[in-house]
Design a protein around this motif. Structure first.
Motif, PDB file in Angstrom:
ATOM      1  N   HIS A  37      20.968   1.904  56.509  1.00 20.27           N
ATOM      2  CA  HIS A  37      19.635   1.937  57.114  1.00 20.27           C
ATOM      3  C   HIS A  37      18.881   0.776  56.490  1.00 20.27           C
ATOM      4  CE1 HIS A  37      19.992   5.867  59.107  1.00 20.27           C
ATOM      5  NE2 HIS A  37      20.900   6.036  58.166  1.00 20.27           N
ATOM      6  N   THR A  38      18.045   0.091  57.256  1.00 16.42           N
ATOM      7  CA  THR A  38      17.407  -1.125  56.744  1.00 16.42           C
ATOM      8  C   THR A  38      15.888  -1.094  56.850  1.00 16.42           C
ATOM      9  OG1 THR A  38      17.447  -2.311  58.854  1.00 16.42           O
ATOM     10  CG2 THR A  38      19.407  -2.518  57.442  1.00 16.42           C
ATOM     11  N   VAL A  39      15.273  -1.837  55.954  1.00 17.66           N
ATOM     12  CA  VAL A  39      13.864  -2.225  56.084  1.00 17.66           C
ATOM     13  C   VAL A  39      13.771  -3.693  55.705  1.00 17.66           C
ATOM     14  CG1 VAL A  39      12.850   0.056  55.676  1.00 17.66           C
ATOM     15  CG2 VAL A  39      13.218  -1.472  53.753  1.00 17.66           C
ATOM     16  N   LYS A  40      12.864  -4.388  56.366  1.00 19.72           N
ATOM     17  CA  LYS A  40      12.605  -5.811  56.078  1.00 19.72           C
ATOM     18  C   LYS A  40      11.133  -5.916  55.702  1.00 19.72           C
ATOM     19  CE  LYS A  40      13.044 -10.410  58.099  1.00 19.72           C
ATOM     20  NZ  LYS A  40      14.223 -11.046  57.555  1.00 19.72           N
ATOM     21  N   VAL A  41      10.879  -6.276  54.445  1.00 20.27           N
ATOM     22  CA  VAL A  41       9.512  -6.325  53.917  1.00 20.27           C
ATOM     23  C   VAL A  41       9.361  -7.570  53.051  1.00 20.27           C
ATOM     24  CG1 VAL A  41       9.271  -3.806  53.926  1.00 20.27           C
ATOM     25  CG2 VAL A  41      10.126  -4.940  51.883  1.00 20.27           C
ATOM     26  N   PHE A  42       8.119  -7.861  52.666  1.00 15.59           N
ATOM     27  CA  PHE A  42       7.891  -8.954  51.727  1.00 15.59           C
ATOM     28  C   PHE A  42       6.786  -8.561  50.765  1.00 15.59           C
ATOM     29  CE2 PHE A  42       6.293 -13.042  50.202  1.00 15.59           C
ATOM     30  CZ  PHE A  42       7.486 -13.588  49.745  1.00 15.59           C
ATOM     31  N   GLU A  43       7.179  -8.297  49.541  1.00 12.92           N
ATOM     32  CA  GLU A  43       6.269  -7.947  48.450  1.00 12.92           C
ATOM     33  C   GLU A  43       5.373  -6.759  48.796  1.00 12.92           C
ATOM     34  OE1 GLU A  43       4.395 -11.621  47.195  1.00 12.92           O
ATOM     35  OE2 GLU A  43       6.341 -12.536  46.774  1.00 12.92           O
ATOM     36  N   ASP A  44       5.893  -5.844  49.632  1.00 15.91           N
ATOM     37  CA  ASP A  44       5.172  -4.657  50.113  1.00 15.91           C
ATOM     38  C   ASP A  44       6.211  -3.534  50.238  1.00 15.91           C
ATOM     39  OD1 ASP A  44       3.947  -2.680  51.703  1.00 15.91           O
ATOM     40  OD2 ASP A  44       2.921  -4.138  52.961  1.00 15.91           O
ATOM     41  N   ASN A  45       6.008  -2.423  49.530  1.00 14.95           N
ATOM     42  CA  ASN A  45       7.053  -1.400  49.548  1.00 14.95           C
ATOM     43  C   ASN A  45       6.692  -0.120  50.287  1.00 14.95           C
ATOM     44  OD1 ASN A  45       5.386  -0.060  47.728  1.00 14.95           O
ATOM     45  ND2 ASN A  45       6.989   0.270  46.212  1.00 14.95           N
ATOM     46  N   VAL A  46       5.663  -0.119  51.112  1.00 16.77           N
ATOM     47  CA  VAL A  46       5.291   1.085  51.856  1.00 16.77           C
ATOM     48  C   VAL A  46       6.445   1.555  52.746  1.00 16.77           C
ATOM     49  CG1 VAL A  46       3.725   2.017  53.613  1.00 16.77           C
ATOM     50  CG2 VAL A  46       2.823   0.627  51.750  1.00 16.77           C
ATOM     51  N   VAL A  60      22.792   4.646  52.735  1.00 14.25           N
ATOM     52  CA  VAL A  60      22.450   3.534  51.857  1.00 14.25           C
ATOM     53  C   VAL A  60      21.250   2.816  52.473  1.00 14.25           C
ATOM     54  CG1 VAL A  60      23.199   1.342  50.865  1.00 14.25           C
ATOM     55  CG2 VAL A  60      24.838   3.229  51.102  1.00 14.25           C
ATOM     56  N   LEU A  61      20.185   2.692  51.688  1.00  7.97           N
ATOM     57  CA  LEU A  61      19.035   1.927  52.153  1.00  7.97           C
ATOM     58  C   LEU A  61      19.209   0.486  51.718  1.00  7.97           C
ATOM     59  CD1 LEU A  61      16.296   1.738  53.548  1.00  7.97           C
ATOM     60  CD2 LEU A  61      15.238   2.244  51.325  1.00  7.97           C
ATOM     61  N   VAL A  62      19.186  -0.424  52.689  1.00  5.42           N
ATOM     62  CA  VAL A  62      19.269  -1.861  52.429  1.00  5.42           C
ATOM     63  C   VAL A  62      17.876  -2.442  52.660  1.00  5.42           C
ATOM     64  CG1 VAL A  62      20.303  -4.045  53.141  1.00  5.42           C
ATOM     65  CG2 VAL A  62      21.697  -1.957  53.073  1.00  5.42           C
ATOM     66  N   VAL A  63      17.302  -2.996  51.591  1.00  7.55           N
ATOM     67  CA  VAL A  63      15.943  -3.527  51.622  1.00  7.55           C
ATOM     68  C   VAL A  63      16.014  -5.054  51.579  1.00  7.55           C
ATOM     69  CG1 VAL A  63      13.721  -3.609  50.450  1.00  7.55           C
ATOM     70  CG2 VAL A  63      15.085  -1.491  50.394  1.00  7.55           C
ATOM     71  N   ASP A  64      15.620  -5.686  52.666  1.00  6.54           N
ATOM     72  CA  ASP A  64      15.508  -7.143  52.678  1.00  6.54           C
ATOM     73  C   ASP A  64      14.093  -7.487  52.242  1.00  6.54           C
ATOM     74  OD1 ASP A  64      15.265  -9.836  53.129  1.00  6.54           O
ATOM     75  OD2 ASP A  64      16.045  -9.778  55.181  1.00  6.54           O
ATOM     76  N   GLY A  65      13.958  -7.816  50.964  1.00  6.73           N
ATOM     77  CA  GLY A  65      12.666  -8.185  50.408  1.00  6.73           C
ATOM     78  C   GLY A  65      12.432  -9.682  50.395  1.00  6.73           C
ATOM     79  N   GLY A  66      13.202 -10.408  51.203  1.00  9.02           N
ATOM     80  CA  GLY A  66      13.036 -11.853  51.284  1.00  9.02           C
ATOM     81  C   GLY A  66      13.468 -12.602  50.042  1.00  9.02           C
ATOM     82  N   ASN A 128      14.954  -0.544  60.536  1.00 10.37           N
ATOM     83  CA  ASN A 128      16.177  -0.435  61.335  1.00 10.37           C
ATOM     84  C   ASN A 128      16.443  -1.656  62.197  1.00 10.37           C
ATOM     85  OD1 ASN A 128      17.405   1.903  60.425  1.00 10.37           O
ATOM     86  ND2 ASN A 128      16.044   3.186  61.648  1.00 10.37           N
ATOM     87  N   VAL A 129      16.379  -2.825  61.555  1.00 12.33           N
ATOM     88  CA  VAL A 129      16.730  -4.077  62.210  1.00 12.33           C
ATOM     89  C   VAL A 129      17.855  -4.723  61.407  1.00 12.33           C
ATOM     90  CG1 VAL A 129      14.432  -4.463  63.182  1.00 12.33           C
ATOM     91  CG2 VAL A 129      14.994  -5.394  60.932  1.00 12.33           C
ATOM     92  N   PRO A 130      18.716  -5.506  62.057  1.00 13.87           N
ATOM     93  CA  PRO A 130      19.714  -6.237  61.275  1.00 13.87           C
ATOM     94  C   PRO A 130      19.024  -7.190  60.303  1.00 13.87           C
ATOM     95  CG  PRO A 130      20.267  -6.283  63.619  1.00 13.87           C
ATOM     96  CD  PRO A 130      18.872  -5.721  63.502  1.00 13.87           C
ATOM     97  N   VAL A 131      19.530  -7.264  59.095  1.00  7.32           N
ATOM     98  CA  VAL A 131      18.988  -8.192  58.096  1.00  7.32           C
ATOM     99  C   VAL A 131      20.137  -9.024  57.540  1.00  7.32           C
ATOM    100  CG1 VAL A 131      16.983  -6.766  57.538  1.00  7.32           C
ATOM    101  CG2 VAL A 131      19.093  -6.472  56.228  1.00  7.32           C
ATOM    102  N   GLN A 132      19.814 -10.242  57.101  1.00  2.00           N
ATOM    103  CA  GLN A 132      20.822 -11.158  56.608  1.00  2.00           C
ATOM    104  C   GLN A 132      20.408 -11.674  55.236  1.00  2.00           C
ATOM    105  OE1 GLN A 132      19.232 -11.913  59.734  1.00  2.00           O
ATOM    106  NE2 GLN A 132      20.731 -10.603  60.733  1.00  2.00           N
ATOM    107  N   PHE A 133      21.307 -11.514  54.258  1.00  6.94           N
ATOM    108  CA  PHE A 133      21.154 -12.111  52.934  1.00  6.94           C
ATOM    109  C   PHE A 133      22.482 -11.977  52.217  1.00  6.94           C
ATOM    110  CE2 PHE A 133      19.427  -7.779  52.617  1.00  6.94           C
ATOM    111  CZ  PHE A 133      20.171  -7.247  51.574  1.00  6.94           C
ATOM    112  N   ALA A 134      22.624 -12.650  51.109  1.00  8.04           N
ATOM    113  CA  ALA A 134      23.860 -12.627  50.310  1.00  8.04           C
ATOM    114  C   ALA A 134      25.080 -13.022  51.143  1.00  8.04           C
ATOM    115  CB  ALA A 134      24.066 -11.264  49.649  1.00  8.04           C
TER     116      ALA A 134
END
Length: 159
Positions: A37-46, A60-66, A128-134
């Protein structure tokens, strides 16, 4: 169920993607897996907190924090939510805080590092959007496997 990412890579080489080794593993749980499950945020954890409170157990929560290292997106209070809700683990493309407390908890959290500063609370971001990192894509519904050797992702459950 016990698994090893190295064995899964050997057995399913064409079906797994391996994340770049940029993370540090925190918490007592040294291996975990589950649907992403995903969230895409930037310096905001709400949205991080909301996801931890609502996604299904064993996820598994995948957090794309930029990739920001300027503040923490997860601390001991949010980690405790994950423990109490029996989530499999958390991946944070960003920082955590309260690592001494988190290291005493039955959770596995991969993060870029630590920062004692808490995040802002504006509720901005995407869920719940695809995120890309690593070096890989993390798509909701795919499966993530993590242990002390690293993180791998497959479109389907492997164990």
């Amino acid at each position: 169920m016990e698994f090893h990412t190295a064995d899964l890579c050997d057995e399913h080489r064409e079906r797994v993607k391996v994340a770049d080794s940029i993370f540090t593993l925190y918490g007592q749980k040294r291996a975990f897996y589950g649907p992403i499950h995903t969230v895409k945020v930037f310096e905001d954890n709400v949205l991080v907190k909301q996801a931890l409170e609502t996604i299904p157990k064993e996820s598994v929560l995948v957090v794309d924090g930029g990739g920001s290292k300027k503040c923490a997106l997860v601390g001991d209070n949010l980690a405790e939510i994950a423990v109490n809700r029996q989530l499999a683990g958390v991946i944070v493309f960003g920082c955590i805080r309260d690592c001494a407390q988190i290291n005493e908890m039955n959770i596995g959290i991969y993060a870029l590092g630590t920062n004692p500063l808490k995040s802002i609370k504006q509720g901005k971001g995407l869920e719940n959007v695809p995120v890309q990192f690593a070096g890989i894509n993390f798509e909701p519904g795919s499966y993530l496997y993590a242990d002390e050797d690293g993180i791998i992702v497959a479109r389907e459950q492997l164990v």
